[in-house]
Design an enzyme around this catalytic site. Structure first.
Site, PDB file in Angstrom:
ATOM      1  CE  LYS A  52      -2.536   2.835   2.940  1.00  0.00           C
ATOM      2  NZ  LYS A  52      -2.832   3.111   4.322  1.00  0.00           N
ATOM      3  CG  ASP A  56      -7.655   3.176   1.377  1.00  0.00           C
ATOM      4  OD1 ASP A  56      -8.583   2.574   0.807  1.00  0.00           O
ATOM      5  OD2 ASP A  56      -7.628   4.401   1.489  1.00  0.00           O
TER       6      ASP A  56
END
Ligand code: SF4
Length: 229
Positions: free
Chosen positions: A120, A138
């Site tokens: 991420k 996310d």
């Protein structure tokens, strides 16, 4: 691209625009890297408060690399998980200094090899700094992409690859930006505000009744009209 996907992406563009925004304040790549590390389990608003002073005190990766761990823990205390975060930031910045001359590398393998940097964070850097098309998964993207029926599952890495197959490449970066906004303003966890949503017509979770069909579906929230976190 399927008709369903196109309908969703067109509505996201219509309501949130195509503009590129980053919710974490930063002036360069290493600041964004550290801000993103701090954002784990923390709101962007809180991170922005903390980094305002943090980046005055530590002015380079070299400053972080030689930081006192206890002092750094105190500096970032309010972002949560501060012990791990402080250790990782120091180790990460040591590598940046020793291996990359204080610069943030570009390749996903180089980024994910840094302490405390997962896919991420790596994709945030690749998208925001290097403008490499990348999908950031996310909590909002995970939750809402499932509700919209674009992908299914919980594993962020699988979701990232599945979304790359489903979304056209030129939407990869802005899909995340748009979905974060939708997740903060309308499709909130644990209770989405479907009565305000402009996606009811193409949301399987809403249409199947999984989400409560509250209020009038014709009332939508235009960009800038809903509250933010
Ligand atoms: S209709 Fe409801 S569940 Fe579907 S995206 Fe909108 S707020 Fe989320």
């Amino acid at each position: 691209m399927t008709k369903h996907t196109k309908e969703i992406l067109d509505l996201l563009d219509e309501h949130y625009g195509k503009e590129y925004v980053c919710y974490l304040n930063h002036e360069n790549a290493w600041q964004l890297l550290i801000a993103t590390m701090l954002s784990a389990q923390c709101t962007d608003a809180r991170v922005n408060i903390v980094t305002k002073e943090l980046f005055q005190k530590y002015k380079s990766p070299a400053d972080f690399a030689k930081a006192d761990v206890k002092e750094l823990e105190q500096d970032i205390h309010s972002t949560g998980f501060y012990r791990n975060k402080a250790r990782n930031i120091i180790a990460c910045c040591k590598t940046l200094c020793e291996k990359y001359g204080g610069e943030v590398p570009r390749e996903i393998d180089q980024l994910t090899a840094l302490a405390g940097v997962g896919r991420k964070t790596a994709n945030v850097i690749r998208g925001n700094i290097y403008h490499e098309p990348s999908v950031v998964v996310d909590t909002h993207v995970k939750r809402i992409s499932n509700k919209l029926g674009l992908v299914s599952g919980d594993d962020p890495v699988k979701l990232e690859y599945d979304l790359m197959k489903v979304l056209p490449r030129d939407h990869w970066i802005r899909y995340n930006i748009q979905i974060i906004r939708l997740g903060r303003e309308i499709c909130k966890a644990p209770t989405p505000r479907c009565e305000l949503c402009f996606l009811t017509g193409c949301c399987p979770a809403y249409q199947s009744g999984t989400e409560k069909k509250a209020g009038k579906t014709s009332r939508t929230v235009k960009a800038g009209k809903a509250e933010t976190k």
